[in-house]
Design a protein around this motif. Structure first.
Motif, PDB file in Angstrom:
ATOM      1  N   HIS A 113       0.899  -1.319   0.113  1.00  0.00           N
ATOM      2  CA  HIS A 113      -0.071  -0.012  -0.041  1.00  0.00           C
ATOM      3  C   HIS A 113       0.729   1.525   0.087  1.00  0.00           C
ATOM      4  O   HIS A 113       0.361   2.015  -0.525  1.00  0.00           O
ATOM      5  CB  HIS A 113      -0.981   0.041   0.946  1.00  0.00           C
ATOM      6  N   HIS A 114       2.068   1.163   0.599  1.00  0.00           N
ATOM      7  CA  HIS A 114       2.666   2.401   0.714  1.00  0.00           C
ATOM      8  C   HIS A 114       4.063   2.585   0.235  1.00  0.00           C
ATOM      9  O   HIS A 114       4.680   3.445   0.265  1.00  0.00           O
ATOM     10  CB  HIS A 114       2.826   2.894   2.299  1.00  0.00           C
ATOM     11  N   GLY A 115       4.643   1.253  -0.181  1.00  0.00           N
ATOM     12  CA  GLY A 115       6.119   1.396  -0.926  1.00  0.00           C
ATOM     13  C   GLY A 115       5.920   1.941  -2.228  1.00  0.00           C
ATOM     14  O   GLY A 115       4.907   2.104  -3.226  1.00  0.00           O
ATOM     15  N   THR A 116       7.097   2.477  -2.507  1.00  0.00           N
ATOM     16  CA  THR A 116       7.574   2.852  -4.077  1.00  0.00           C
ATOM     17  C   THR A 116       7.365   1.358  -4.828  1.00  0.00           C
ATOM     18  O   THR A 116       7.841   0.517  -4.330  1.00  0.00           O
ATOM     19  CB  THR A 116       8.768   3.722  -4.099  1.00  0.00           C
ATOM     20  N   PRO A 117       7.384   1.743  -6.335  1.00  0.00           N
ATOM     21  CA  PRO A 117       7.714   0.717  -7.147  1.00  0.00           C
ATOM     22  C   PRO A 117       8.927  -0.174  -6.951  1.00  0.00           C
ATOM     23  O   PRO A 117       8.923  -1.552  -6.945  1.00  0.00           O
ATOM     24  CB  PRO A 117       7.527   1.170  -8.529  1.00  0.00           C
ATOM     25  N   GLU A 118      10.003   0.517  -6.633  1.00  0.00           N
ATOM     26  CA  GLU A 118      11.285   0.120  -6.374  1.00  0.00           C
ATOM     27  C   GLU A 118      11.420  -0.963  -5.352  1.00  0.00           C
ATOM     28  O   GLU A 118      11.855  -1.636  -5.291  1.00  0.00           O
ATOM     29  CB  GLU A 118      12.307   1.069  -6.497  1.00  0.00           C
ATOM     30  N   GLN A 119      10.905  -0.234  -4.226  1.00  0.00           N
ATOM     31  CA  GLN A 119      10.910  -1.115  -2.899  1.00  0.00           C
ATOM     32  C   GLN A 119       9.919  -2.220  -3.070  1.00  0.00           C
ATOM     33  O   GLN A 119      10.298  -3.293  -2.567  1.00  0.00           O
ATOM     34  CB  GLN A 119      10.182   0.011  -1.864  1.00  0.00           C
ATOM     35  N   GLN A 120       8.602  -1.949  -3.753  1.00  0.00           N
ATOM     36  CA  GLN A 120       7.750  -3.304  -3.919  1.00  0.00           C
ATOM     37  C   GLN A 120       8.614  -4.444  -4.601  1.00  0.00           C
ATOM     38  O   GLN A 120       8.719  -5.474  -4.407  1.00  0.00           O
ATOM     39  CB  GLN A 120       6.396  -2.875  -4.398  1.00  0.00           C
ATOM     40  N   THR A 121       9.349  -3.997  -5.737  1.00  0.00           N
ATOM     41  CA  THR A 121      10.123  -4.866  -6.604  1.00  0.00           C
ATOM     42  C   THR A 121      11.081  -5.488  -5.688  1.00  0.00           C
ATOM     43  O   THR A 121      11.465  -6.678  -5.916  1.00  0.00           O
ATOM     44  CB  THR A 121      10.932  -4.098  -7.788  1.00  0.00           C
ATOM     45  N   ALA A 122      11.877  -4.753  -4.997  1.00  0.00           N
ATOM     46  CA  ALA A 122      13.170  -5.370  -4.014  1.00  0.00           C
ATOM     47  C   ALA A 122      12.627  -6.274  -3.153  1.00  0.00           C
ATOM     48  O   ALA A 122      13.219  -7.242  -2.781  1.00  0.00           O
ATOM     49  CB  ALA A 122      13.811  -4.116  -3.605  1.00  0.00           C
ATOM     50  N   TYR A 123      11.628  -5.915  -2.467  1.00  0.00           N
ATOM     51  CA  TYR A 123      11.154  -6.578  -1.110  1.00  0.00           C
ATOM     52  C   TYR A 123       9.941  -7.542  -1.313  1.00  0.00           C
ATOM     53  O   TYR A 123      10.041  -8.676  -0.635  1.00  0.00           O
ATOM     54  CB  TYR A 123      11.123  -5.901  -0.032  1.00  0.00           C
ATOM     55  N   ARG A 129       9.892 -11.579  -2.329  1.00  0.00           N
ATOM     56  CA  ARG A 129      10.551 -12.521  -1.401  1.00  0.00           C
ATOM     57  C   ARG A 129       9.917 -12.506  -0.044  1.00  0.00           C
ATOM     58  O   ARG A 129       9.892 -13.514   0.878  1.00  0.00           O
ATOM     59  CB  ARG A 129      11.846 -12.465  -1.184  1.00  0.00           C
ATOM     60  N   LEU A 130       9.240 -11.402   0.146  1.00  0.00           N
ATOM     61  CA  LEU A 130       8.407 -11.357   1.577  1.00  0.00           C
ATOM     62  C   LEU A 130       6.917 -12.471   1.177  1.00  0.00           C
ATOM     63  O   LEU A 130       6.481 -13.079   2.076  1.00  0.00           O
ATOM     64  CB  LEU A 130       7.747 -10.061   1.819  1.00  0.00           C
ATOM     65  N   ALA A 131       6.817 -12.310   0.020  1.00  0.00           N
ATOM     66  CA  ALA A 131       5.338 -12.930  -0.576  1.00  0.00           C
ATOM     67  C   ALA A 131       5.644 -14.633  -0.082  1.00  0.00           C
ATOM     68  O   ALA A 131       4.828 -15.125   0.166  1.00  0.00           O
ATOM     69  CB  ALA A 131       4.925 -12.563  -2.067  1.00  0.00           C
ATOM     70  N   ARG A 162      21.597  -5.726   4.333  1.00  0.00           N
ATOM     71  CA  ARG A 162      21.372  -4.835   3.103  1.00  0.00           C
ATOM     72  C   ARG A 162      21.285  -5.616   1.835  1.00  0.00           C
ATOM     73  O   ARG A 162      22.070  -6.420   1.607  1.00  0.00           O
ATOM     74  CB  ARG A 162      22.460  -3.743   3.056  1.00  0.00           C
ATOM     75  N   LEU A 163      20.792  -4.780   0.796  1.00  0.00           N
ATOM     76  CA  LEU A 163      20.519  -5.686  -0.478  1.00  0.00           C
ATOM     77  C   LEU A 163      21.761  -5.201  -1.555  1.00  0.00           C
ATOM     78  O   LEU A 163      22.302  -4.033  -1.452  1.00  0.00           O
ATOM     79  CB  LEU A 163      19.211  -5.326  -1.183  1.00  0.00           C
ATOM     80  N   ASP A 164      22.315  -6.085  -1.947  1.00  0.00           N
ATOM     81  CA  ASP A 164      23.806  -5.718  -2.655  1.00  0.00           C
ATOM     82  C   ASP A 164      23.139  -5.318  -4.379  1.00  0.00           C
ATOM     83  O   ASP A 164      21.809  -5.049  -4.474  1.00  0.00           O
ATOM     84  CB  ASP A 164      24.686  -7.050  -2.870  1.00  0.00           C
ATOM     85  N   ALA A 165      23.948  -5.146  -5.136  1.00  0.00           N
ATOM     86  CA  ALA A 165      23.719  -4.584  -6.609  1.00  0.00           C
ATOM     87  C   ALA A 165      22.629  -5.444  -7.000  1.00  0.00           C
ATOM     88  O   ALA A 165      21.823  -5.135  -7.821  1.00  0.00           O
ATOM     89  CB  ALA A 165      24.657  -4.546  -7.238  1.00  0.00           C
ATOM     90  N   ASP A 166      22.705  -6.766  -6.978  1.00  0.00           N
ATOM     91  CA  ASP A 166      21.744  -7.612  -7.413  1.00  0.00           C
ATOM     92  C   ASP A 166      20.367  -8.048  -6.831  1.00  0.00           C
ATOM     93  O   ASP A 166      19.497  -8.691  -7.242  1.00  0.00           O
ATOM     94  CB  ASP A 166      22.383  -9.055  -7.646  1.00  0.00           C
ATOM     95  N   GLY A 167      20.354  -7.153  -5.751  1.00  0.00           N
ATOM     96  CA  GLY A 167      19.113  -7.175  -4.922  1.00  0.00           C
ATOM     97  C   GLY A 167      19.111  -8.588  -3.856  1.00  0.00           C
ATOM     98  O   GLY A 167      18.147  -8.817  -3.214  1.00  0.00           O
ATOM     99  N   ASN A 168      20.159  -8.963  -3.644  1.00  0.00           N
ATOM    100  CA  ASN A 168      20.373 -10.040  -2.858  1.00  0.00           C
ATOM    101  C   ASN A 168      20.877  -9.521  -1.404  1.00  0.00           C
ATOM    102  O   ASN A 168      21.631  -8.399  -1.299  1.00  0.00           O
ATOM    103  CB  ASN A 168      21.475 -11.329  -3.335  1.00  0.00           C
ATOM    104  N   PRO A 169      20.764 -10.402  -0.363  1.00  0.00           N
ATOM    105  CA  PRO A 169      21.272  -9.942   1.091  1.00  0.00           C
ATOM    106  C   PRO A 169      22.836  -9.775   0.727  1.00  0.00           C
ATOM    107  O   PRO A 169      23.386 -10.768   0.530  1.00  0.00           O
ATOM    108  CB  PRO A 169      20.751 -11.213   1.994  1.00  0.00           C
ATOM    109  N   GLY A 170      23.250  -8.960   1.487  1.00  0.00           N
ATOM    110  CA  GLY A 170      24.567  -8.378   1.479  1.00  0.00           C
ATOM    111  C   GLY A 170      25.068  -8.042   2.819  1.00  0.00           C
ATOM    112  O   GLY A 170      25.243  -9.090   3.499  1.00  0.00           O
ATOM    113  N   ASP A 171      25.743  -6.843   3.015  1.00  0.00           N
ATOM    114  CA  ASP A 171      26.393  -6.571   4.063  1.00  0.00           C
ATOM    115  C   ASP A 171      25.269  -6.629   5.287  1.00  0.00           C
ATOM    116  O   ASP A 171      24.069  -6.110   4.875  1.00  0.00           O
ATOM    117  CB  ASP A 171      26.780  -5.088   3.986  1.00  0.00           C
TER     118      ASP A 171
END
Lengths: 563, 563
Positions: A131-141, A144-146, A227-236
């Protein structure tokens, strides 16, 4: 084996209370999902319930460690797609009705209540982002939350701010990169850390610089464990530390964490929604979460009932009509079991009814949205009250064995007791009912419900209770705020019982004419009759308290309570 | 500090409910005993309550070991003479009223409920010996049981015989010396072993050779842990072994033992009373024990209330009228606290009323004996139901902190839950009420009570409830046994609430005119008003269930409950 998925009952309530046929899902899908979830929960999650209690989640310096088997069972849940039932198709979900997802979550939680709290929390995180995330946030998260590959948490409470969210102090400072530096301590964070998933997505309420005091100055931030890395995977790893977990009375499988954000000044988060828009986003998270906590009441009641019925059918004690008898044959034990069955069915009907309004509201039905808003505090508070009552009766049915931990009845009693407290105490639900939900629309949604119940109810006692609810509601609309609040809890119980009575009576009528599983239908009819003729009248006894003025409570001052 | 002895309240209830002035004890003795017991309990027993829960009694191969400090605190109890209050003067007791001993035991148990169960059990052993023992047995055992120098146990339950005492199998074989060789296993034996006293006197139900089946073939035996030597002091160890202790949900300070008698064929006991007279002796033991378990409900309710009031007065959360507020100022928290106060007072009044009938019955008052018999199941069942309810509200008042064990509220909730189960489940109390107690005299004792209440009651709601109780009682007298049993529990709750309402209303009137501690009197009036106007009406809601036929419970068969 103390767990059997309640498939016939779930299907019946989905059909006749939620009216799932109207929600755009095919019949055989419903059956397949209910049966599949039942088999999965029985096979993978129920066997871990006891270790969840006796071993429990453990804090270590490297994070929280779940009991043996939990990680694998969680992975099996993700791989089986059980997390995706109700998630949006756009993000990899199955886009099935929330009502059906509710039934699946019920089954998981009946098998293992503490474990199922983890995916329960994902639902809130998904809702907030959807409901409240940006398209980028939605795509990133969201994808995998779903699936549940990553899990979500809700970070509201701070030591000085329990039910009073407006008092929170966690801070968010803008960073040059457009993200935010988060700092502060949050308590009571369920599954705030664990070792079952590859990432944890913390949704954190905090204040931005110069934000006004109170709830208006609160914003919502997304803070990943990694944090997500450049590929959107869990990084640091992010600067979030699990300081400790609580030593609780029950629900030991669920780690209740103290989280410290930004101890090293390096906790990075993203704003979700507009700055100062945190409360609105929080309510998005919490509303369905409240339904799901009400559903926990159904879960624990169902499990406690199954255990008590099995024990009562097995335990030989004394005699009846000259022959050795199992205790299920004795009238007062029957009364307890019948009450457990009836209350559990009532709570389920109430929660599923509310869940079905989520689907209708999502489809743009404004009346359904109004009814959902009204039913939410009822489902949360009354559902959890029933969970506590039923699990307590479950202990009683077991007699002395019920007090011995190895029997298992005590675990349900202990597990259930948190549910009237978290996600807004039941007192707060009652205040919400007589405040925002009743006065917000001048009683329109409530009287629409009362009118419908009044038109459909047939039993004299039920009609009397509905009329009494109407009387109290009219009183509440005119009463001073303290008087409303003084009677809020009794009123919530009366109204919830009226709704349950209405739903149970209707189900009893349907069961009387339905074809099919005759034992299930007979039990449904018996429980419906018991509910309407014996439980409904009890709620009439609360009318005096519901309309009593607050004066009775303030007749003495606070100090005098200690006299 | 979470414990303060409720001395003003105890004195008020002793004066106006128990009417202790009629029981032959001087005024200043009453004050001295209440104050002394309060100071002792606060100083010596309350500080050990938490370790009783967290450390608990431990089983070792050499017997049960109590947590640090318990032995010394128990010795201080013996030396202070706190065990002798109600014991017969002939055996070294102080011969003070049972009602006063009840107040002392309440104070001890409010300070430390698990610990106080130990002396609670002594009372039953003393009663059994005083009524059924030979002069030699009385001389040998009573003085040291009366002081508490030795402790007593009741050994009824066996694995296959829970509530069905008649199914027990323990054996007693006559020996050449006139004593008996005892063998068998008993379970759920509270304080069946411990390291606080020099001897433990087990009272054991067993069957003699050729005894008939069922309850008629049961005899009572005295089995000391250490046999007495020629001087009457503890000598050789008897053949009684503590096999294990239970892992319970609460009451961890009280070791719940499995005892094995005669593993080596060398367990020697003495017959108490006539052979086959075991049931009668058991009822002597159990009757006052039932009152004392009802009193445990008062204990845990009082402690939970004190803790919740202290928390609510201290916890700042949100604001009220524009200023930061402690939660005690919020209406729904007030409602919870007022309910806790009112219910606790109600339970105390009910139990003290029954206790005072013990004294009157002992003095030969037949009407008092009949009323005692009637009130006993009410005091046991309703007193313990209140203990559970109030300790649950106590958790709720604490919010999330209530679920954290360190806070202490959870302990009371867990501790309380055994009390509706042991000493005859509350279902058995309800069966006793509508069976033996109601039908035994054709309702004479009950209608004598109802008539008195009806004459004295003033509030409309209370009068309506008393009349409803009369209706249900008339129904019960004519009903089939299963119908009586089906309605027994709701009826017990209605009748108990009527009695409590009658006692609370009267106390409210007295408090309105009394001089003295004005804060205490104001609280009493407020709680009495709340009880009569808000709790009494709830019980009216149970009438439908009380008169419902058993058919509703047997509409489906046992197997269908699992459908």
């Amino acid at each position: 084996m103390s767990f059997t998925p309640a498939i016939a009952e779930q299907r019946f309530v989905l059909d006749h209370v939620a009216r799932i046929a109207e929600l755009g899902v095919e019949d055989d899908i419903v059956d397949a999902v209910l049966e599949g979830a039942g088999a999965f929960a029985a096979g993978e999650w129920a066997p871990l319930d006891r270790a969840g209690d006796t071993v429990g989640a453990k804090w270590t310096a490297d994070g929280v460690v779940m009991p043996d088997g939990y990680r694998a069972a969680y992975q099996a849940y993700v791989e089986g797609g059980w997390g995706t039932i109700g998630s949006p198709e756009a993000f990899g979900g199955q886009g099935l009705p929330f009502a059906l997802a509710t039934a699946v979550l019920e089954t998981l939680g009946t098998a293992n209540m503490g474990f199922a709290l983890c995916p329960t929390l994902n639902v809130g995180a998904i809702e907030a982002l959807a409901h409240h995330g940006t398209p980028e946030q939605q795509t990133a998260y969201l994808p995998r939350l779903a699936t549940g590959e990553w899990t979500g948490t809700m970070n509201l409470t701070e030591p000085q701010a329990g039910s009073d969210v407006g008092a929170l102090k966690a801070k968010a400072e803008p960073r040059a990169d457009g993200k935010w530096g988060i700092s502060g301590t949050k308590i009571f964070i369920s599954f705030g850390d664990h070792d079952m998933a590859d990432n944890i997505v913390h949704l954190v309420l905090a204040r931005t610089p110069d934000a006004p005091a109170g709830t208006k100055g609160i914003s919502l931030f997304l803070v990943p464990k990694f944090r997500l890395d450049a590929d959107g995977n869990p990084g640091d790893v992010n600067d979030v530390r699990v300081v400790s977990i609580e030593h609780k009375m029950g629900l030991h499988a669920s780690p209740t964490c103290v989280l410290s954000f930004g101890d090293n000044g390096d906790c990075i988060g993203e704003l979700i929604g507009p700055e100062m828009g945190g409360m609105r986003a929080m309510f998005t998270m919490m509303n369905n979460a409240r339904l799901n906590v009400g559903l926990q009441g159904v879960q624990v009641a169902e499990r406690a009932t199954q255990r008590a019925v099995a024990y009562a059918r097995d335990r030989v004690q004394g005699s009846r009509n000259g022959k050795p008898a199992t205790i299920v044959e004795f009238p007062d034990v029957r009364r307890m079991l019948m009450r457990m069955k009836a209350q559990t069915m009532a709570a389920r009907a109430l929660v599923y009814l509310a869940a079905a309004q989520v689907d209708r509201a999502n489809a743009g039905d404004a009346a359904a949205k109004a009814r959902l808003d009204l039913l939410t505090p009822l489902a949360k508070a009354h559902g959890t009250d029933i969970g506590c009552e039923v699990s307590s009766i479950g202990v009683q049915v077991h007699g002395g064995m019920g007090y011995i931990e190895e029997t298992g009845a005590a675990q349900h009693f202990r597990d259930a007791r948190i549910t009237p407290i978290y996600e807004g105490t039941n007192g707060i639900q009652a205040a919400d009912l007589v405040g925002r939900k009743l006065s917000g629309d001048g009683g329109a949604a409530l009287f629409a419900l009362i009118d419908q119940m009044r038109n459909e109810a047939q039993g004299e006692g039920l009609i009397a209770l509905i009329d009494a609810c109407a009387d109290v509601a009219r009183h509440m609309l005119e009463a001073q705020v303290d008087d409303r609040l003084a009677g809020s809890y009794p009123f919530l119980t009366m109204l919830s019982t009226a709704v349950c009575g209405w739903l149970m009576e209707a189900q009893g009528r349907i069961a009387a004419e339905a074809q099919g599983d005759s034992a299930f239908l007979a039990m449904k009819r018996a429980a419906a009759t018991f509910y309407v003729t014996q439980i409904v009248p009890e709620a009439m006894g609360m009318k005096a308290a519901a309309v009593a003025s607050a004066d009775a409570l303030y007749a003495v001052d606070a100090e005098t309570f200690a006299a």
